[in-house]
Design a protein around this motif. Structure first.
Motif, mmCIF file in Angstrom:
data_model
loop_
_atom_site.group_PDB
_atom_site.id
_atom_site.type_symbol
_atom_site.label_atom_id
_atom_site.label_comp_id
_atom_site.label_asym_id
_atom_site.label_seq_id
_atom_site.Cartn_x
_atom_site.Cartn_y
_atom_site.Cartn_z
ATOM 1 N N TRP A 10 60.733 -72.460 114.847
ATOM 2 C CA TRP A 10 61.266 -71.273 114.193
ATOM 3 C C TRP A 10 62.775 -71.430 114.170
ATOM 4 O O TRP A 10 63.389 -71.912 115.121
ATOM 5 N N GLY A 11 63.413 -71.046 113.087
ATOM 6 C CA GLY A 11 64.861 -71.137 113.020
ATOM 7 C C GLY A 11 65.414 -70.118 112.057
ATOM 8 O O GLY A 11 64.720 -69.641 111.161
ATOM 9 N N GLU A 12 66.667 -69.759 112.275
ATOM 10 C CA GLU A 12 67.309 -68.742 111.447
ATOM 11 C C GLU A 12 68.762 -69.121 111.232
ATOM 12 O O GLU A 12 69.439 -69.538 112.166
ATOM 13 N N LEU A 13 69.215 -68.984 109.997
ATOM 14 C CA LEU A 13 70.614 -69.222 109.674
ATOM 15 C C LEU A 13 71.097 -68.016 108.880
ATOM 16 O O LEU A 13 70.473 -67.636 107.884
ATOM 17 N N TYR A 37 68.359 -66.751 106.053
ATOM 18 C CA TYR A 37 67.188 -67.578 105.750
ATOM 19 C C TYR A 37 66.479 -67.834 107.071
ATOM 20 O O TYR A 37 67.110 -68.244 108.050
ATOM 21 N N THR A 38 65.151 -67.581 107.115
ATOM 22 C CA THR A 38 64.380 -67.778 108.331
ATOM 23 C C THR A 38 63.247 -68.747 108.071
ATOM 24 O O THR A 38 62.468 -68.554 107.134
ATOM 25 N N ARG A 39 63.170 -69.774 108.907
ATOM 26 C CA ARG A 39 62.028 -70.690 108.873
ATOM 27 C C ARG A 39 61.062 -70.198 109.933
ATOM 28 O O ARG A 39 61.328 -70.318 111.132
ATOM 29 N N GLN A 40 59.962 -69.622 109.495
ATOM 30 C CA GLN A 40 58.970 -69.048 110.405
ATOM 31 C C GLN A 40 58.055 -70.142 110.941
ATOM 32 O O GLN A 40 57.979 -71.235 110.388
ATOM 33 N N GLU A 42 54.817 -69.878 110.989
ATOM 34 C CA GLU A 42 53.676 -69.899 110.071
ATOM 35 C C GLU A 42 54.199 -70.280 108.691
ATOM 36 O O GLU A 42 55.327 -70.694 108.529
ATOM 37 N N ASP A 43 53.402 -70.078 107.673
ATOM 38 C CA ASP A 43 53.781 -70.451 106.308
ATOM 39 C C ASP A 43 54.395 -69.266 105.573
ATOM 40 O O ASP A 43 53.969 -68.916 104.478
ATOM 41 N N PHE A 44 55.350 -68.592 106.191
ATOM 42 C CA PHE A 44 56.002 -67.492 105.484
ATOM 43 C C PHE A 44 57.513 -67.500 105.720
ATOM 44 O O PHE A 44 58.090 -66.545 106.209
ATOM 45 N N ASP A 45 58.144 -68.622 105.350
ATOM 46 C CA ASP A 45 59.601 -68.690 105.377
ATOM 47 C C ASP A 45 60.153 -67.591 104.479
ATOM 48 O O ASP A 45 59.543 -67.239 103.471
ATOM 49 N N SER A 46 61.311 -67.055 104.836
ATOM 50 C CA SER A 46 61.808 -65.891 104.105
ATOM 51 C C SER A 46 63.319 -65.923 103.942
ATOM 52 O O SER A 46 64.032 -66.620 104.656
ATOM 53 N N PHE A 47 63.772 -65.133 102.984
ATOM 54 C CA PHE A 47 65.193 -64.867 102.769
ATOM 55 C C PHE A 47 65.348 -63.356 102.830
ATOM 56 O O PHE A 47 64.530 -62.609 102.289
ATOM 57 N N GLU A 48 66.402 -62.885 103.494
ATOM 58 C CA GLU A 48 66.571 -61.449 103.662
ATOM 59 C C GLU A 48 67.996 -61.018 103.323
ATOM 60 O O GLU A 48 68.959 -61.649 103.743
ATOM 61 N N LEU A 49 68.089 -59.942 102.551
ATOM 62 C CA LEU A 49 69.349 -59.224 102.331
ATOM 63 C C LEU A 49 69.307 -58.015 103.246
ATOM 64 O O LEU A 49 68.307 -57.300 103.290
ATOM 65 N N ASN A 50 70.407 -57.776 103.944
ATOM 66 C CA ASN A 50 70.399 -56.752 104.964
ATOM 67 C C ASN A 50 71.693 -55.934 104.929
ATOM 68 O O ASN A 50 72.576 -56.137 105.747
ATOM 69 N N LEU A 131 57.832 -55.952 108.642
ATOM 70 C CA LEU A 131 57.879 -57.007 107.635
ATOM 71 C C LEU A 131 57.128 -58.203 108.214
ATOM 72 O O LEU A 131 56.886 -58.280 109.407
ATOM 73 N N GLN A 132 56.774 -59.152 107.356
ATOM 74 C CA GLN A 132 56.072 -60.345 107.817
ATOM 75 C C GLN A 132 57.097 -61.283 108.442
ATOM 76 O O GLN A 132 57.842 -61.968 107.761
ATOM 77 N N GLU A 133 57.135 -61.277 109.770
ATOM 78 C CA GLU A 133 58.103 -62.084 110.492
ATOM 79 C C GLU A 133 57.636 -62.271 111.911
ATOM 80 O O GLU A 133 56.774 -61.540 112.392
ATOM 81 N N ARG A 134 58.226 -63.238 112.571
ATOM 82 C CA ARG A 134 57.814 -63.536 113.941
ATOM 83 C C ARG A 134 58.309 -62.479 114.916
ATOM 84 O O ARG A 134 57.587 -62.054 115.798
#
Length: 187
Positions: A10-13, A37-40, A42-50, A131-134
């Motif tokens: 898992w990783g996040e930048l 950008y989050t590398r989950q 599982e198979d649900f890598d995501s990009f988030e505006l916050n 949300l779908q996230e770890r």
């Protein structure tokens, strides 16, 4: 910005430009826009505006009592997440609350140029829906050090112990160690 990795890959930048306004001697108001950008695992890598807004009342004043600052950050996050695998867009909101103590070590105040300080805080995240996230909900305990280089540059290093759970209904199931280095420039 921040970067985190664990054994499950898992990783996040992220990058978070921030605007802060000193409303009074005992209150700061801020806002910003997180891009993550989050590398989950599982198979649900995501990009988030916050986008977020935050208030930070200081107990006593920003100068503190004998230089020790006590503050409470209250932050509202609006979260717009895009999941790459499913091509889904989801929205959520989150409330964060962080109680913080800053202790100057070599100056009368942590705000002065050349000040070296110790930072200790605890922060809880409260989500309105998942949300779908770890790591949906978090509880953090942070220890750090800060150095003010003059009045416009600040350097901070934190070690964070984070307890997390995937949904609101589950117990906290993971414990992570996070190292964060921040460079702050005041205009």
């Amino acid at each position: 910005s921040h970067l985190g990795f664990v054994a499950e890959r898992w990783g996040e930048l992220g990058v978070t430009p921030n605007w802060e306004y000193a409303a009074t001697d005992w209150l700061d108001v801020s806002g910003g826009m997180g891009l993550t950008y989050t590398r989950q695992t599982e198979d649900f890598d995501s990009f988030e505006l916050n986008p977020y807004v935050e208030i930070k009342p200081y107990f006593f004043t920003k100068q503190g009592v004998r230089g020790v600052q006590l503050a409470d950050y209250v932050r509202y996050d609006y979260r717009a997440q895009y999941v790459f695998a499913s091509e889904e867009r989801k929205n959520s909101s989150r409330l964060r609350n962080r109680a913080q103590m800053v202790i100057p070590l070599n100056k009368a105040s942590a705000l002065l140029g050349g000040a070296l300080s110790v930072i200790v805080d605890v922060e809880a995240f409260f989500n309105t829906n998942d949300l779908q996230e770890r790591f949906s909900s978090r509880l953090r305990l942070r220890f750090g050090a800060s150095y003010n280089h003059g009045t416009t540059w600040r350097y901070q290093f934190y070690y964070t112990i984070q307890r997390a759970r995937d949904t609101i209904d589950e117990p906290f199931s993971t414990t992570d160690s996070i190292f964060r280095f921040r460079v702050i420039h005041y205009l």
